[in-house]
Design an enzyme around this catalytic site. Sequence first.
Site, PDB file in Angstrom:
ATOM      1  N   SER A 102       1.473   7.202   4.000  1.00 55.96           N
ATOM      2  CA  SER A 102       0.397   8.189   4.002  1.00 55.96           C
ATOM      3  C   SER A 102       0.856   9.428   4.774  1.00 55.96           C
ATOM      4  O   SER A 102       1.835  10.060   4.395  1.00 55.96           O
ATOM      5  CB  SER A 102      -0.879   7.583   4.576  1.00 55.96           C
ATOM      6  OG  SER A 102      -1.995   8.364   4.284  1.00 55.96           O
TER       7      SER A 102
ATOM      8  N   ASP B 253      -5.270   5.660  -5.978  1.00 54.50           N
ATOM      9  CA  ASP B 253      -5.317   6.060  -4.571  1.00 54.50           C
ATOM     10  C   ASP B 253      -6.355   7.157  -4.359  1.00 54.50           C
ATOM     11  O   ASP B 253      -6.340   8.180  -5.040  1.00 54.50           O
ATOM     12  CB  ASP B 253      -3.939   6.562  -4.128  1.00 54.50           C
ATOM     13  CG  ASP B 253      -3.784   6.611  -2.617  1.00 54.50           C
ATOM     14  OD1 ASP B 253      -4.760   6.963  -1.939  1.00 54.50           O
ATOM     15  OD2 ASP B 253      -2.696   6.297  -2.130  1.00 54.50           O
TER      16      ASP B 253
ATOM     17  N   HIS C 215      -5.038   3.264  -2.149  1.00 50.82           N
ATOM     18  CA  HIS C 215      -4.264   3.682  -0.990  1.00 50.82           C
ATOM     19  C   HIS C 215      -3.732   2.499  -0.183  1.00 50.82           C
ATOM     20  O   HIS C 215      -2.640   2.552   0.366  1.00 50.82           O
ATOM     21  CB  HIS C 215      -5.134   4.568  -0.097  1.00 50.82           C
ATOM     22  CG  HIS C 215      -4.368   5.347   0.921  1.00 50.82           C
ATOM     23  ND1 HIS C 215      -3.467   6.330   0.578  1.00 50.82           N
ATOM     24  CD2 HIS C 215      -4.352   5.298   2.280  1.00 50.82           C
ATOM     25  CE1 HIS C 215      -2.940   6.866   1.675  1.00 50.82           C
ATOM     26  NE2 HIS C 215      -3.459   6.238   2.715  1.00 50.82           N
TER      27      HIS C 215
END
Length: 680
Positions: free
Chosen positions: A533, A618, A653
Amino acid sequence: MLTPPVAHPKPYQVPSPHGPRPDNYYWLNERENQEVIDYLNAENAYFEQEMAPVRDLQNRLFTEIKSRIKEQDESVPYRDNGYFYYVRYEAGGEYPIYCRKKENLDAPEEVLLDANQMGEGQAYFQIGGFQVSDDNQLLAFSVDTVGRRMYTLRIKNLATGELYPEQIENTGGEAVWAADNQTVFYSKQDVNTLLTYQIYRHQLNTDPAQDVLVYEEEDNTFHIGVGRSKSREYIFIQMGSTMSSETRYVAATNPAAEFQVFLPREDDHLYEVEHFEDYFYVLSNDGAPNFRLLKTPVTATGKVSWQEIIAHRDDVFLENMELFREYLVLGERQEGLLQLRVMRWENGEEHYLNFGEPTYTAAISINPEFDTTVLRYGYSSLTTPTSTYDYDMGTRTKTLLKEQAVLGDFRKENYVTERLYATAQDGTRIPMSIVYRQGFRQDGSAPLLQYAYGSYGISIDPTFSSARLSLLDRGFAYVICHIRGGQELGRQWYEAGKLLNKRNTFTDFTDCSAFLLQEQYTAADKLFAAGGSAGGLLMGAVINQHPEYYRGVVAAVPFVDVVTTMLDDTIPLTTGEYDEWGNPNEQLFYEYMLSYSPYDNVQAQAYPNLLVTTGLHDSQVQYFEPAKWVAKLRTLKTDHNLLLLHTDMEAGHGGASGRFKSIHDAARQFAFMLLLLGEQ
């Protein structure tokens, strides 16, 4: 050599207030375009081809990691409102089973939710919020079956086992009961930006279309949520951005009343509120960057009535609190380590818990009851599996209730953990936590995996991972770099790694790499780096600056197209990020962000071997950021190193759902590194 897929460039100019910017792979944003799906599938096929030599190793790693997990397991029960609640897992089950027992642990088990049954046939399944009504008869819970963290809220009658007909979609996941056992508060998400921006009140057994909107947030840099005080007497609406917050409250016994503002939001003021008896307790950074603790009567919440309990300290970050009838417990950080401080209300007598390791994680756990002298806390370190303790604050004795089972031949004495420090370019000391197996030689011969995050003030604490043993037992060392941008060393540590100081995050990481190489903890042909991320952004930035340091890099769901994303306020979560990265509509921030954005700074140079992962659904870093990055790297990089993109076509995610499905992610990454070291 196998031929990698090609994403054909299609000229496009990204508009901005500062002039257009070329982006030949902007077309990969088109999620519904079959050409895009075909490209992602082609990349997955290429990944499988290149990883074929270690396919058996990857399967063995999966089996190895899974074999350490006690399949039939359960959490330590905690007591709440007359029931003991716990989660258990059955052998072969991917998902948890939520249970409770009435009054004592010898009572019959009551299964509240069996996520294995609920998730059967779903490619993705996740239970979000979970709250039982005051009369213990109703359960409000939420589920996500896509992976974009948009939850459907349901209500279950625990006496009959039946579900109520109402299904409330696009919620933030949480659900809060009022004291009447009939009213539920929940948040709604914007389906495009995914920001939670509304709070609704729902009456049991009514059409959700008739739900009452009790609050709507108009500032799209804020996210909102709803919760309930530990005392159960108040319902809170919490609004927050990176640098500002606000709380509103209503009595849980009067849910139809209008919410009152505790303290209006102010620039650069973050606060959170808890309630106990006649007072609200406030953690606030008003004039206190590392926060202080105050209290104020419930009848007067303005600052003029605030009374200080714990003053601000320059060297201690006050992270959280837990209130008991006789004791106050504080979670604090000093020199990057978490500490638990216990103070008696009656006389102010206080002490700290002693944990006895150089680097560790200790955190307040679930403590729903006031009338107890026992604190439940969690403990872990790089060598100690996650453990649950009860600590008697009066006698100062601790009881180990459970240590995470690690099956096989694991013995914590076989591993060593240390605290190291690297010196950054500006002289700042950067702490690192390292673990390795006994017999590790500091002569440059060992492989090493270096990890960091470094954003949003999120502290990456040294915790145990049974999966990581598969690397440690193969001679790896593992290092967490506590770089600026996190909050390990207080609020100033965060401030020094955000906005126009963001580059410190990247140079801190590479300075740690230089230290590890210089001190011969590893060598450049054996040094690996990983981040996900915002930590994936970190990976992209450091390999643009110092590709020569690393043999291989894993960038998971990486936020690499910083400028384009932050210019598009229709992309999920963008507007809430301005206080973290800056608003690129302003020239100063635009130019600074452009100077480090990994996608914009790809150049004709050699790069390390690279594994990039993403999920089609995501909700935080859209799949097209890593896809575009890989496409551009393929065009410009001058080496023949591996460049692999793996897209989970069913996940978001957080990757795959389920405790065993997610092991495939770890096995995939480990196999990639071992492939580069020549292992099969």
